[in-house]
Scaffold this active site. Structure first.
Site, PDB file in Angstrom:
ATOM      1  CB  THR A  11      -0.382  -0.123   1.040  1.00  9.18           C
ATOM      2  OG1 THR A  11      -1.828  -1.183   1.342  1.00  9.18           O
ATOM      3  CG2 THR A  11      -1.848   0.810   0.845  1.00  9.18           C
ATOM      4  CE  LYS A  99       2.589   1.948  12.398  1.00  5.55           C
ATOM      5  NZ  LYS A  99       2.789   0.822  11.175  1.00  5.55           N
ATOM      6  CD  GLU A 123       6.741  13.655  10.255  1.00  7.74           C
ATOM      7  OE1 GLU A 123       5.772  13.967  11.493  1.00  7.74           O
ATOM      8  OE2 GLU A 123       7.720  14.976  10.767  1.00  7.74           O
ATOM      9  CB  VAL A 126       4.378   8.761  14.439  1.00  6.32           C
ATOM     10  CG1 VAL A 126       3.356   9.491  15.598  1.00  6.32           C
ATOM     11  CG2 VAL A 126       5.677   8.754  15.060  1.00  6.32           C
ATOM     12  N   GLY A 128       1.345   9.273   9.607  1.00  7.06           N
ATOM     13  CA  GLY A 128       1.329   8.609   8.641  1.00  7.06           C
ATOM     14  C   GLY A 128       1.399  10.012   7.816  1.00  7.06           C
ATOM     15  CB  ILE A 130      -0.332  13.714  11.009  1.00  4.61           C
ATOM     16  CG1 ILE A 130      -1.819  13.497  11.083  1.00  4.61           C
ATOM     17  CG2 ILE A 130      -0.555  14.779  12.871  1.00  4.61           C
ATOM     18  CD1 ILE A 130      -2.396  12.933  12.206  1.00  4.61           C
ATOM     19  N   GLY A 181     -12.079  -2.029   5.225  1.00  4.17           N
ATOM     20  CA  GLY A 181     -10.107  -1.736   4.980  1.00  4.17           C
ATOM     21  C   GLY A 181      -9.547  -1.309   5.347  1.00  4.17           C
ATOM     22  CE  LYS A 199       1.362   4.777  14.007  1.00  3.67           C
ATOM     23  NZ  LYS A 199      -0.349   4.545  13.440  1.00  3.67           N
TER      24      LYS A 199
END
Length: 397
Positions: A11, A99, A123, A126, A128, A130, A181, A199
Site C-alpha cells: 500500500t 514503525k 516522519e 507515527v 501517517g 500528519i 479496508g 508509535k
C-alpha cells in the site's frame, strides 16, 4: 535527474510511486530537478504499471551509485533491518514508514546514518500523513517536552466511533472496519494496542532523548472493552479513546497504551473515525495538537516523499534527529495519578468500602459503574483487591 528506489510495493510503496509521478511538477520545482523512481525491490514480480522497475535483487539498489535515497516500506524488522543497514553503509539516505523497525532499532540506525553522513528519516512511521515528528524536533526545539499523548491508531478509533454513534458491539464494529479496508484480516496489532505502542515509543524517544524499549511499555487495547462501558462514559459526558501516552517524570520517563475516558469538551474527544491526533505539551508552548489522517496509501506516502525531499535538501544531514540508546530511567506508568473508571459486579456500598467517596455512574443488574478520586495506578489496583472488577479505565485530565 534524481533517482530513488523503493523497497516493497504494498500500500505505502505503491503510494510513494504514485505521489512521485502525480506531483512531479511541484517536486521538481522544490528540488530544482526531476525526481524519478528507478528501482523497486519486490519478493514476487507482478504485472502492472511498475513491472519494468521491479527487481528481487537488493544489490541492484545497493551498488547503483545513481540511487541517492531508498524508501523502505517492507514492514517488519528482519529483512527491513538488514536492507536498511546495507543501504546506509552504501552511503544512501533511507526514508521509512516502518514503525516497528524505528521503535526497536531506531537508535542504532540513526547512529549508523550519522557515521555514514546520511539521513535516516521516518516522519511517516507515527502519524501517517500528519506532520508531527518534524514539528516536535524543530518547531518545538526551544521547549522541554513534558508529555506526548494521542489517538495513534485509526482502526481502533473507527471501531470506538461506531460503538458510540451506532451502539455497535466491538465484534460487529471490527467486522465493519475489515469490510471497509480499515482493519487487517489479522487485526491483533491494532486492537491490542501494539501499533499505538510502537508509535508512542518513537514519540517518547524523540521527546525525551532516550530509548524507550517497546518491551517495557504496557500495551492494552480495546478488544475487551464492553459496549456497556462506552455507554456509561457517554452518559457521563466522556468519550472512550485508545491513547498512547508518554510522560516526563522527575526521575525519568514512562509510556503506555490504554483506553481512556476523555471529557467531551476536550479536543481529542471529537477526533472520530479513522483520524488520528497527537498532543505535545511543551513547558513554553503548552499543549499543541496535530490532527489528520494517520494512515492510508496517499497520506502516508506523502510523508515519505516529503522526507525524501528533505534528505536531498539537507546538507549533509539533520543533526537534531536522534536519541540515546540507553533505556535506563524508564519507570512503571502505574506511578501516574488519575481518576479511574471501574465497573464491578457488586453494589455501591462495595465500591465505597474499597475506594471511599466515588462518583456513581450507573447501578444496573447487580453491576455498579463509578469514578474514583485521583489516585495512582498502583493504589487503584490495591484498593480494587477483593472486588469483582469487570472493567477498569483511566480518566484523562
Amino acid at each position: 535527474m534524481i533517482q530513488i528506489a523503493i523497497m516493497g510495493l504494498g500500500t505505502v510503496g505503491t503510494g510513494v510511486a504514485k505521489v512521485v509521478a502525480e506531483n512531479a511538477r511541484q517536486i521538481e520545482r522544490k528540488l530544482g530537478e526531476p525526481l524519478q523512481v528507478k528501482t523497486i525491490l519486490v519478493r514476487h514480480f507482478k504485472d502492472g504499471p511498475y513491472r519494468q522497475l521491479m527487481t528481487d535483487d537488493f544489490t541492484k539498489i545497493e551498488e547503483d551509485h545513481a540511487i541517492r535515497v531508498v524508501v523502505e516500506t517492507i514492514g517488519g524488522v528482519e529483512a527491513a533491518y538488514e536492507y536498511t543497514k546495507r543501504a546506509l553503509n552504501a552511503g544512501k539516505h533511507v526514508v521509512t514508514a516502518n514503525k516497528q523497525l524505528v521503535a526497536e532499532k531506531g537508535a542504532e540506525l540513526l547512529a549508523l546514518a550519522k557515521k555514514q553522513g546520511v539521513n535516516y528519516l521516518f516522519e511517516a512511521s507515527v502519524g501517517g500523513g500528519i506532520p508531527v515528528l518534524h514539528p516536535l524536533t524543530q518547531c518545538m526545539a526551544a521547549n522541554r517536552i513534558d508529555e506526548v499523548y494521542g489517538i495513534l491508531n485509526g482502526t481502533t478509533n473507527y471501531i470506538l466511533t461506531r460503538m458510540v454513534r451506532a451502539g455497535t458491539t466491538f465484534a460487529d464494529a471490527l467486522k465493519e472496519a475489515q469490510e471497509k479496508g480499515y482493519a487487517e484480516a489479522d487485526p491483533t496489532a491494532d486492537v491490542e494496542g501494539v501499533d499505538a505502542g510502537r508509535k508512542i515509543c518513537i514519540l517518547a524517544d524523540l521527546a525525551f532523548g532516550c530509548q524507550v524499549d517497546p518491551a517495557d511499555v504496557p500495551m492494552e487495547g480495546i478488544s475487551r472493552l464492553s459496549l456497556r462501558d462506552v455507554k456509561n462514559a457517554q452518559r457521563a459526558g466522556y468519550r472512550v479513546k485508545l491513547l498512547g501516552r508518554a510522560v516526563r517524570l522527575p526521575g525519568g520517563r514512562t509510556a503506555y497504551v490504554a483506553p481512556h475516558l476523555i471529557p467531551e469538551e476536550q479536543p481529542l474527544a471529537s477526533v472520530d473515525d479513522v483520524f488520528n491526533a497527537v498532543v505535545v505539551r511543551g513547558n513554553a508552548t503548552g499543549e499543541v495538537m496535530f490532527y489528520g489522517q494517520g494512515a492510508g496509501e496517499l497520506p502516508t506516502a506523502s510523508a515519505c516523499v516529503a522526507d525524501v525531499m528533505e534528505a536531498l535538501q539537507s546538507s549533509p544531514r539533520r543533526e537534531e534527529i536522534g536519541w540515546e540508546a540507553d533505556p535506563a530511567g524508564f519507570e512503571d506508568p502505574q506511578a501516574l495519578r488519575s481518576r479511574y473508571y471501574f465497573r464491578i459486579g457488586g453494589s455501591l456500598s462495595a465500591a465505597a468500602a474499597a475506594f471511599g467517596q466515588v462518583e456513581i455512574l450507573s447501578e444496573d443488574g447487580g453491576e455498579t459503574a463509578f469514578l474514583t478520586d485521583c489516585i495512582s495506578g498502583a493504589e487503584a489496583g490495591k484498593q480494587a483487591e477483593g472486588l469483582r472488577v469487570l472493567a477498569c479505565l483511566r480518566v484523562l485530565g
